[in-house]
Design a protein around this motif. Sequence first.
Motif, short mmCIF file in Angstrom:
data_model
loop_
_atom_site.label_atom_id
_atom_site.label_comp_id
_atom_site.label_asym_id
_atom_site.label_seq_id
_atom_site.Cartn_x
_atom_site.Cartn_y
_atom_site.Cartn_z
N ALA A 53 26.63 -23.52 -63.92
CA ALA A 53 25.22 -23.35 -63.54
C ALA A 53 24.79 -24.46 -62.59
O ALA A 53 25.15 -25.62 -62.77
N LYS A 54 24.02 -24.08 -61.61
CA LYS A 54 23.55 -25.03 -60.58
C LYS A 54 22.04 -24.89 -60.39
O LYS A 54 21.40 -23.97 -60.90
N ARG A 55 21.50 -25.75 -59.56
CA ARG A 55 20.08 -25.70 -59.21
C ARG A 55 19.75 -24.29 -58.71
O ARG A 55 20.48 -23.71 -57.92
N GLY A 56 18.64 -23.75 -59.22
CA GLY A 56 18.21 -22.41 -58.83
C GLY A 56 18.66 -21.32 -59.78
O GLY A 56 18.08 -20.23 -59.80
N ASP A 57 19.71 -21.57 -60.56
CA ASP A 57 20.13 -20.61 -61.58
C ASP A 57 19.13 -20.65 -62.73
O ASP A 57 18.29 -21.54 -62.81
N LEU A 58 19.25 -19.68 -63.63
CA LEU A 58 18.39 -19.64 -64.80
C LEU A 58 19.24 -19.63 -66.05
O LEU A 58 20.14 -18.80 -66.20
N LEU A 59 18.98 -20.57 -66.94
CA LEU A 59 19.65 -20.64 -68.24
C LEU A 59 18.66 -20.25 -69.32
O LEU A 59 17.56 -20.82 -69.40
N ILE A 60 19.02 -19.27 -70.13
CA ILE A 60 18.22 -18.85 -71.26
C ILE A 60 18.97 -19.40 -72.48
O ILE A 60 20.08 -18.98 -72.77
N VAL A 61 18.38 -20.38 -73.17
CA VAL A 61 19.11 -21.24 -74.08
C VAL A 61 18.55 -21.18 -75.51
O VAL A 61 17.33 -21.31 -75.70
N ASP A 62 19.44 -21.02 -76.48
CA ASP A 62 19.05 -21.15 -77.89
C ASP A 62 18.59 -22.59 -78.12
O ASP A 62 19.28 -23.54 -77.73
N GLU A 63 17.43 -22.74 -78.74
CA GLU A 63 16.85 -24.08 -78.92
C GLU A 63 17.69 -24.99 -79.82
O GLU A 63 17.45 -26.20 -79.86
N ALA A 64 18.68 -24.45 -80.53
CA ALA A 64 19.45 -25.25 -81.49
C ALA A 64 20.81 -25.71 -80.96
O ALA A 64 21.62 -26.21 -81.73
N ILE A 65 21.05 -25.55 -79.66
CA ILE A 65 22.35 -26.00 -79.16
C ILE A 65 22.50 -27.50 -79.39
O ILE A 65 21.52 -28.24 -79.43
N TYR A 66 23.74 -27.92 -79.55
CA TYR A 66 23.94 -29.34 -79.87
C TYR A 66 23.94 -30.20 -78.62
O TYR A 66 23.91 -29.70 -77.49
N GLU A 67 23.92 -31.49 -78.84
CA GLU A 67 23.66 -32.46 -77.76
C GLU A 67 24.56 -32.30 -76.55
O GLU A 67 24.11 -32.41 -75.42
N ARG A 113 21.34 -16.22 -60.30
CA ARG A 113 22.36 -16.20 -61.35
C ARG A 113 21.70 -16.60 -62.66
O ARG A 113 20.90 -17.53 -62.71
N ARG A 114 22.07 -15.88 -63.74
CA ARG A 114 21.45 -16.11 -65.04
C ARG A 114 22.51 -16.15 -66.12
O ARG A 114 23.43 -15.34 -66.12
N PHE A 115 22.31 -17.08 -67.06
CA PHE A 115 23.26 -17.26 -68.15
C PHE A 115 22.49 -17.40 -69.46
O PHE A 115 21.45 -18.06 -69.50
N ILE A 116 22.99 -16.78 -70.52
CA ILE A 116 22.46 -17.02 -71.85
C ILE A 116 23.41 -18.00 -72.53
O ILE A 116 24.62 -17.76 -72.58
N VAL A 117 22.85 -19.11 -73.00
CA VAL A 117 23.66 -20.19 -73.59
C VAL A 117 23.44 -20.21 -75.10
O VAL A 117 22.34 -20.47 -75.57
N VAL A 118 24.51 -19.92 -75.83
CA VAL A 118 24.49 -19.95 -77.30
C VAL A 118 25.80 -20.56 -77.77
O VAL A 118 26.72 -20.76 -76.99
N GLU A 119 25.87 -20.86 -79.05
CA GLU A 119 27.11 -21.33 -79.67
C GLU A 119 27.60 -20.25 -80.62
O GLU A 119 26.81 -19.49 -81.17
N GLY A 120 28.91 -20.20 -80.84
CA GLY A 120 29.46 -19.28 -81.82
C GLY A 120 29.14 -19.72 -83.24
O GLY A 120 28.80 -18.92 -84.11
#
Length: 127
Positions: A53-67, A113-120
Amino acid sequence: RYGCGSCGPRGFYGTIDAHLDLEDAISDHMRTEGAIMYSDGASAATSTVAAFAKRGDLLIVDEAIYEALSTGVTLSRANVVYFRHNDVEDLRRVLERIRQTDVRLKRKSADQRRFIVVEGLYKNRGT
């Protein structure tokens, strides 16, 4: 042959032939074009998000991702929207809001570009 520190971070100690040999072996085994090895999981998580992911992309992120993932999100300089942890309905709400913004701005979703960021399995919560 290698002395002390050969297993430390490559950004600090540098890349040696053992690193490249291992990556080649893994790449051959997995039948992929290449492989990258990291010294620990946190480095892998941080670097991977920032690499994709780079500047201008969109990340849709679970608020509980780790550090480590959170650091990667920050380093990416992408636009970030959070949704409530493991809440598919809230994710839908966020995605719908993004779709409505696209309509209002007459923007095609493919223009960003868009990404959903989650953990397994969430390291911080075990869920």
